[in-house]
Design a protein around this motif. Structure first.
Motif, PDB file in Angstrom:
ATOM      1  N   HIS A   1       0.846  -1.206   0.000  1.00 23.60           N
ATOM      2  CA  HIS A   1       0.000   0.000   0.000  1.00 23.60           C
ATOM      3  C   HIS A   1       0.871   1.242   0.000  1.00 23.60           C
ATOM      4  N   ARG A   2       1.926   1.204  -0.801  1.00 20.08           N
ATOM      5  CA  ARG A   2       2.893   2.288  -0.654  1.00 20.08           C
ATOM      6  C   ARG A   2       2.495   3.594  -1.317  1.00 20.08           C
ATOM      7  N   GLU A   3       1.474   3.598  -2.209  1.00 18.90           N
ATOM      8  CA  GLU A   3       1.114   4.871  -2.865  1.00 18.90           C
ATOM      9  C   GLU A   3       0.751   5.922  -1.813  1.00 18.90           C
ATOM     10  N   ALA A   4      -0.087   5.517  -0.840  1.00 20.96           N
ATOM     11  CA  ALA A   4      -0.532   6.477   0.169  1.00 20.96           C
ATOM     12  C   ALA A   4       0.665   6.992   0.976  1.00 20.96           C
ATOM     13  N   LEU A   5       1.613   6.091   1.254  1.00 20.06           N
ATOM     14  CA  LEU A   5       2.794   6.488   2.032  1.00 20.06           C
ATOM     15  C   LEU A   5       3.681   7.437   1.232  1.00 20.06           C
ATOM     16  N   MET A   6       3.836   7.148  -0.064  1.00 14.74           N
ATOM     17  CA  MET A   6       4.708   7.993  -0.880  1.00 14.74           C
ATOM     18  C   MET A   6       4.078   9.369  -1.128  1.00 14.74           C
ATOM     19  N   ALA A   7       2.731   9.438  -1.085  1.00 17.50           N
ATOM     20  CA  ALA A   7       2.075  10.747  -1.188  1.00 17.50           C
ATOM     21  C   ALA A   7       2.430  11.594   0.036  1.00 17.50           C
ATOM     22  N   GLU A   8       2.508  10.946   1.204  1.00 17.17           N
ATOM     23  CA  GLU A   8       2.908  11.675   2.431  1.00 17.17           C
ATOM     24  C   GLU A   8       4.345  12.159   2.311  1.00 17.17           C
ATOM     25  N   VAL A   9       5.192  11.340   1.711  1.00 15.20           N
ATOM     26  CA  VAL A   9       6.590  11.739   1.530  1.00 15.20           C
ATOM     27  C   VAL A   9       6.664  13.039   0.727  1.00 15.20           C
TER      28      VAL A   9
END
Ligand SMILES: *Cc1c(COP(=O)(O)O)cnc(C)c1O
Length: 373
Positions: free
Chosen positions: A276-284
């Motif tokens: 589920h890394r899309e949501a995490l990379m948006a935070e980045v």
């Protein structure tokens, strides 16, 4: 530690290099705004939390069994995430990149061997060296804390270490190293067969187009690139770090790892986050915006922020950094005094936290005791 505690410890037959030491760690204070240890301030997004909860619940049904000792699925997912043609046999993981680094030292350091670091850099390197009875020697940087290829390579040739720590972006300064430095250090380490570790704990926060040392791995069997899920993946509490290197490096680490060192809960958590890394990379991306706001804001206040490719900013131009650190703490904002004259380090917060930091700092600098240098 209080002195009474130290005295009692000292009566034990402790290893000589542990005598008089206190456990490492930044103060964990109860303050509304925590910008001191470069955590991901944006939290785990709700959909990632849900995926982790579901994965851990599933893992719980099998906790009577030891976990997959080879954490195969996780190595596959990490190889896929990193790209660069890496395969699962290039990947190793452990409980935080601190454990990964410790395992590298256990395999390639030890009594009679030497590790080289270039301070100011990550304060765990000398501690991990000491814990494995590896001698730690320090190289020098330029006055602006930069490190160029010629200087780094000359120091490696002169000191002939068994292990070299390169931290890029460097903690605490936030600035990345050119790949020319890594290449030159690798070549210079040929004579002493040095293992070259590039600690890329913060790589995901680098400006677009910043190349990773992963691109240098083919044909360099002494090169290790270390990464973590503690920062960009917002999983500091889950304890997952990993490395990419030649398969023979991961085989060497298998000789020192404890069997089943990565729990089934940890494996499930890391896998769910990777899926589920899309949501995490948006935070980045938002953290990078806040990081750039801090650099601009500090410049506007007449201070001297270093260029940052990380989620924190190292800044100078302070006459009394400790007083500024204390003033911010009194205002409910905890940042890091890294013990470098004139400087402090701050982690990029949420938009609200970042604003609170910049406003509290401005109020202090305009206050009765002049704080700028
Ligand atoms: C935060 C950090 C790490 C990560 O440590 P973990 O054990 O993975 O939490 C590694 N290297 C550097 C330079 C760091 O700042």
């Amino acid at each position: 530690m209080v002195s009474e505690q130290l005295e009692r410890l000292d009566r034990l037959p402790l290893r000589d290099n542990l005598r008089g030491l206190s456990p490492y760690g930044a103060p964990q204070l109860d303050v509304p705004i925590l910008l001191n240890v470069n955590e991901n301030t944006h939290g785990v997004p709700a959909d990632v939390q849900a995926a982790i909860t579901e994965a851990v619940a599933k893992a719980a049904t099998g906790l009577n069994r030891y976990p997959d000792r080879e954490f195969t699925e996780l190595r596959e997912a990490l190889a896929e995430y990193l790209g660069h043609g890496l395969a699962p046999e290039n990947i190793w993981a452990a409980n935080g990149s601190n454990e990964v680094l410790q395992q590298i030292l256990q395999a390639f350091g030890g009594p009679g061997r030497t590790a080289l670091g270039f301070p100011p850099t990550y304060s765990m390197y000398p501690l991990l060296a000491s814990g494995t009875d590896t001698a730690y020697v320090t190289g020098v940087r330029a006055d602006d804390y930069g490190l160029d290829a010629a200087s780094a390579a000359a120091q490696v040739r002169e000191l002939a270490p068994n292990i070299v720590f390169l931290c890029s972006p460097n903690n605490p300064t936030g600035t990345g190293l050119g790949l020319d430095v890594v290449e030159a250090v690798y070549e210079a380490g040929e004579a002493s067969q040095a293992i070259i570790i590039v600690d890329e704990a913060y790589h995901e926060f680098a400006h677009d187009g910043t190349p990773s040392a992963l691109t240098l791995l083919p044909g360099r069997e002494r090169l290790i690139v270390s990464r973590t899920m503690s920062k960009a993946f917002a999983l500091a509490g889950a304890r997952v770090g990993y490395l990419a290197a030649a398969p023979e490096i991961t085989d060497a680490i298998r000789l020192v790892r404890l069997p089943y060192h990565l729990s089934a809960v940890t494996q499930a958590t890391a896998l769910a986050a990777l899926q589920h890394r899309e949501a995490l990379m948006a935070e980045v991306e938002d953290i990078k915006v806040q990081r750039d706001r801090i650099v601009d804001g500090l410049t506007r206040l007449g201070l001297k922020p270093a260029a940052s490719d990380s989620n924190y900013v190292f800044f100078g131009g302070l006459e009394n950094p400790h007083a500024v650190w204390q003033g911010l703490l009194d205002a409910g904002v905890l940042i890091r005094d890294v013990g470098i004259p004139g400087h402090l380090r701050v982690t990029a917060g949420t938009e609200t936290e970042t604003t609170a930091f910049l406003e509290a700092l401005e109020a202090l600098l305009d206050g009765p005791a002049p704080a700028r240098a």
